[in-house]
Design a protein around this motif. Sequence first.
Motif, short mmCIF file in Angstrom:
data_model
loop_
_atom_site.label_atom_id
_atom_site.label_comp_id
_atom_site.label_asym_id
_atom_site.label_seq_id
_atom_site.Cartn_x
_atom_site.Cartn_y
_atom_site.Cartn_z
N ASP A 110 0.64 -1.08 0.05
CA ASP A 110 0.11 0.03 -0.09
C ASP A 110 0.69 1.40 0.00
OD1 ASP A 110 -2.16 1.95 0.44
OD2 ASP A 110 -3.18 0.72 1.77
N SER A 111 0.65 2.00 -0.93
CA SER A 111 1.62 3.20 -1.40
C SER A 111 1.00 4.48 -0.26
CB SER A 111 1.73 3.97 -2.64
OG SER A 111 0.06 4.04 -2.99
N SER A 112 0.00 4.30 0.18
CA SER A 112 -0.62 5.17 1.28
C SER A 112 0.04 4.90 2.56
CB SER A 112 -2.24 5.17 1.45
OG SER A 112 -2.36 5.51 0.02
N LYS A 114 3.42 3.48 4.04
CA LYS A 114 4.64 3.32 3.94
C LYS A 114 5.50 4.41 4.36
CE LYS A 114 5.84 4.98 -0.78
NZ LYS A 114 6.64 5.88 -0.18
N THR A 119 10.43 3.09 -1.99
CA THR A 119 10.05 3.05 -3.02
C THR A 119 9.65 1.75 -3.65
OG1 THR A 119 11.69 4.63 -3.65
CG2 THR A 119 10.80 3.48 -5.45
N LEU A 120 8.25 1.85 -4.16
CA LEU A 120 7.57 0.67 -4.70
C LEU A 120 7.59 0.25 -6.22
CD1 LEU A 120 4.34 1.00 -2.54
CD2 LEU A 120 6.40 -0.37 -2.08
N ASN A 124 3.60 -2.24 -7.57
CA ASN A 124 3.81 -2.27 -6.17
C ASN A 124 3.90 -3.43 -5.42
OD1 ASN A 124 3.45 0.54 -6.49
ND2 ASN A 124 1.00 0.47 -5.47
N VAL A 140 6.38 -1.11 5.48
CA VAL A 140 5.27 -0.74 4.58
C VAL A 140 4.16 -1.77 4.93
CG1 VAL A 140 6.32 -2.11 2.50
CG2 VAL A 140 4.37 -0.74 2.16
#
Length: 386
Positions: A110-112, A114, A119-120, A124, A140
């Motif tokens: 989840d990029s929200s 982390k 870096t994803l 992702n 993350v």
Amino acid sequence: MENHQSLSLMLERYVATSGDEENANEAVENAISHRRQLERRFPRRWRFRHHFNHNQRKSFNFSFPLSHNESSSADRQGNASFCSCPLENGGESRVCRCGEEDTDFDWVWDSSFKSAAITLVSDNREVKFHPEFSCGTAAVRGSQLMTNGQYYWEVKMTTPVYGTDMMIGIGTNEMDLQKYRYTFGSLLGSDSESWALSYTGNLHHKGVSQRYTNRFGQGNVIGVHLDLWYGTLTFFRNRSPLGVAFEGFHGKALYPMVSSTSARSGMKVIRTCSFASSLQFLCCRKLRQVVSTDQSVLNVVSMPPGLKSFLQNNLSWLLCSKTEKEDKRDAGATTSQLENKLKFGILRTSNGTKRFIDGNRYSSDEDSESESNYKRFCLPYAPFSE
């Protein structure tokens, strides 16, 4: 250059004493800029990491990847890689697709949720920690909330595994991923809201560490099975079960999580699946407990072809034998491996002896079976078929 290796420790002390994260961020940016200036001015002297042995490096909080020799030495300590693909980039990465048969994923990272030092990439699915250098612990969590049923996922260690800690585990929504932002520590399992396995082989929960298995390293595939019917968490290494690690997860809502303190380290999720706690799964679980791990449940128990195919696609991680898992691992050998055998002129034939070839022709006095193996595995672009 004096004390630049202690940069991260100074930043940690700065935040601890002042509590001013805004100025700490500015200090980090200034430090990065100053490091780049030093790299341009002293391109050779700056690479001080090559002048320290492994034990000395561990005394610094400034994280760097291990060299190829050191990571290979670590791998020999009971943590053989999932595959035998060659290392690249001076031993700092293993670029291969071994074990990555799945194309559909129930969740990704989840990029929200982390740390800033993450870096994803790869849609992702792959996490790259601390791309410049490390000044703390980054973490993350996955995008799927796990509340009931069965969940299984696998994480491949794509880079050298080293440093204070690299961890795989689970946690609740209350887990603070920024807790050790400027501190080197075992983040997952440091409180009552998370449970984790460290690369050292220890389990962590509520700040308590307990021995569980041997340490694992680069190239290992770590599987995680969260059983919310029985309330257990079990880890796998290279698709072999390590036993129940934690219990008591009934009624909990959890997320997959990973963390790392190490600069330029990485992990990649290569399988995610979830399903209901059906009678079918409970029967499969019981059969796996009864049938020896040297045998495949799918071969021992007679079943309709459709059911066998379904279980093979969805529960192979549970039902396959240890030998089948090793065969799948060997079948994941990349073309570069086979070309390397040709390059160095070495072929191990079916009877275990080594044959030396000249790159184009195979010795005429060799048996036909070995010649067939040579054509199949060592000639460029040889098809992978019977």
